[in-house]
Design a protein around this motif. Structure first.
Motif, PDB file in Angstrom:
ATOM      1  N   PHE A  54       0.853  -1.181   0.000  1.00 34.40           N
ATOM      2  CA  PHE A  54       0.000   0.000   0.000  1.00 34.40           C
ATOM      3  C   PHE A  54       0.887   1.229   0.000  1.00 34.40           C
ATOM      4  N   THR A  55       0.695   2.107  -0.986  1.00 33.15           N
ATOM      5  CA  THR A  55       1.551   3.292  -1.099  1.00 33.15           C
ATOM      6  C   THR A  55       0.792   4.596  -0.897  1.00 33.15           C
ATOM      7  N   GLY A  56      -0.547   4.517  -0.790  1.00 37.29           N
ATOM      8  CA  GLY A  56      -1.348   5.722  -0.671  1.00 37.29           C
ATOM      9  C   GLY A  56      -1.872   6.194  -2.011  1.00 37.29           C
ATOM     10  N   LYS A  57      -1.780   5.339  -3.021  1.00 31.80           N
ATOM     11  CA  LYS A  57      -2.274   5.656  -4.354  1.00 31.80           C
ATOM     12  C   LYS A  57      -3.769   5.960  -4.266  1.00 31.80           C
ATOM     13  N   SER A  58      -4.231   6.912  -5.038  1.00 34.11           N
ATOM     14  CA  SER A  58      -5.636   7.311  -5.016  1.00 34.11           C
ATOM     15  C   SER A  58      -6.552   6.119  -5.280  1.00 34.11           C
ATOM     16  N   GLY A  59      -7.541   5.958  -4.409  1.00 32.22           N
ATOM     17  CA  GLY A  59      -8.508   4.874  -4.558  1.00 32.22           C
ATOM     18  C   GLY A  59      -8.133   3.590  -3.850  1.00 32.22           C
ATOM     19  N   SER A  60      -6.904   3.477  -3.380  1.00 32.67           N
ATOM     20  CA  SER A  60      -6.494   2.254  -2.681  1.00 32.67           C
ATOM     21  C   SER A  60      -6.863   2.352  -1.208  1.00 32.67           C
ATOM     22  N   ALA A  61      -6.886   1.212  -0.540  1.00 33.84           N
ATOM     23  CA  ALA A  61      -7.235   1.205   0.884  1.00 33.84           C
ATOM     24  C   ALA A  61      -6.497   0.093   1.610  1.00 33.84           C
ATOM     25  N   LEU A  62      -6.265   0.329   2.879  1.00 29.63           N
ATOM     26  CA  LEU A  62      -5.606  -0.622   3.764  1.00 29.63           C
ATOM     27  C   LEU A  62      -6.524  -0.802   4.966  1.00 29.63           C
ATOM     28  N   ASP A  63      -6.903  -2.034   5.255  1.00 26.24           N
ATOM     29  CA  ASP A  63      -7.856  -2.327   6.320  1.00 26.24           C
ATOM     30  C   ASP A  63      -7.163  -3.127   7.421  1.00 26.24           C
ATOM     31  N   ILE A  64      -7.156  -2.594   8.636  1.00 24.47           N
ATOM     32  CA  ILE A  64      -6.516  -3.259   9.771  1.00 24.47           C
ATOM     33  C   ILE A  64      -7.575  -3.517  10.841  1.00 24.47           C
ATOM     34  N   VAL A  65      -7.802  -4.779  11.149  1.00 26.39           N
ATOM     35  CA  VAL A  65      -8.790  -5.160  12.154  1.00 26.39           C
ATOM     36  C   VAL A  65      -8.135  -5.166  13.531  1.00 26.39           C
ATOM     37  N   ALA A  66      -8.830  -4.633  14.524  1.00 19.68           N
ATOM     38  CA  ALA A  66      -8.384  -4.577  15.920  1.00 19.68           C
ATOM     39  C   ALA A  66      -6.954  -4.030  16.042  1.00 19.68           C
ATOM     40  N   PRO A  67      -6.741  -2.777  15.602  1.00 19.48           N
ATOM     41  CA  PRO A  67      -5.387  -2.215  15.654  1.00 19.48           C
ATOM     42  C   PRO A  67      -4.907  -1.977  17.084  1.00 19.48           C
ATOM     43  N   ALA A  68      -3.719  -2.474  17.374  1.00 15.12           N
ATOM     44  CA  ALA A  68      -3.133  -2.280  18.703  1.00 15.12           C
ATOM     45  C   ALA A  68      -2.815  -0.811  18.908  1.00 15.12           C
TER      46      ALA A  68
END
Length: 177
Positions: A54-68
């Protein structure tokens, strides 16, 4: 609209729970307030971004469940691309993208309206709210009726966290019916 989405503005601060959505420019760059709110979870984001490419490109997303390190049950990072390439209509798209990434099971979500170069201006915040509102709309009139005991998707309460709540709310109310 009788069943309109629940959108509101709040100060730019860490949520007490629910889903947290943040924006990252290319190179996974966050605004100063967002970095402060993420705190120790920023290292987790960097590690997950590297793993998922994930680089922050427009339209991309990063999903993190239960982030510490966060009280949020889920952290979603949405890419905005390069600051130089951003157009006014992109804010409506980002609002829609943010609303679309919120899981159906979520009761509440907070979207931090800050980019690497600072908090969004009032008109841009109103455009994000418009995009989120449009994406949340659902026309169910001709869909099959649910059986007794089946629950439909709950309406998520979305909070748009901004730097100046009073100004954003006034501007949003004045420009949107």
């Amino acid at each position: 609209m009788a069943d309109s989405p629940k959108l509101g503005f709040a100060p730019l601060a860490a949520p007490a729970g629910g889903v947290l959505l943040v924006f990252a420019e290319e190179g996974v760059r966050f605004g100063a307030k967002t970095r402060g709110i993420l705190g120790s979870a920023a290292a987790l984001v960097a590690r997950a971004a590297k793993t998922e490419k994930f680089t922050g490109k427009s339209g991309s997303a990063l999903d993190i469940v239960a982030p510490a390190g966060l009280k949020a049950t889920r952290l979603i990072v949405i890419g905005t691309g390069k600051a130089d390439d951003r157009k006014p209509q992109d804010f409506v798209k980002l609002g829609g993208a943010a609303q679309g990434r919120i899981p159906a099971s979520a009761a509440e979500a907070t979207v931090l309206l800050e980019f690497a170069d600072g908090a969004l201006k009032a008109d841009a915040a109103a455009d994000v709210a418009l995009g989120a509102s449009l994406r949340a709309y659902s026309f169910d009139r001709y869909k099959t009726k649910r059986k007794e005991g089946d629950e439909g998707p709950s309406k998520v309460r979305t909070t748009l966290a901004v730097a100046d709540v009073a100004r954003r709310a006034r501007h949003g109310a004045a420009s949107r019916p």
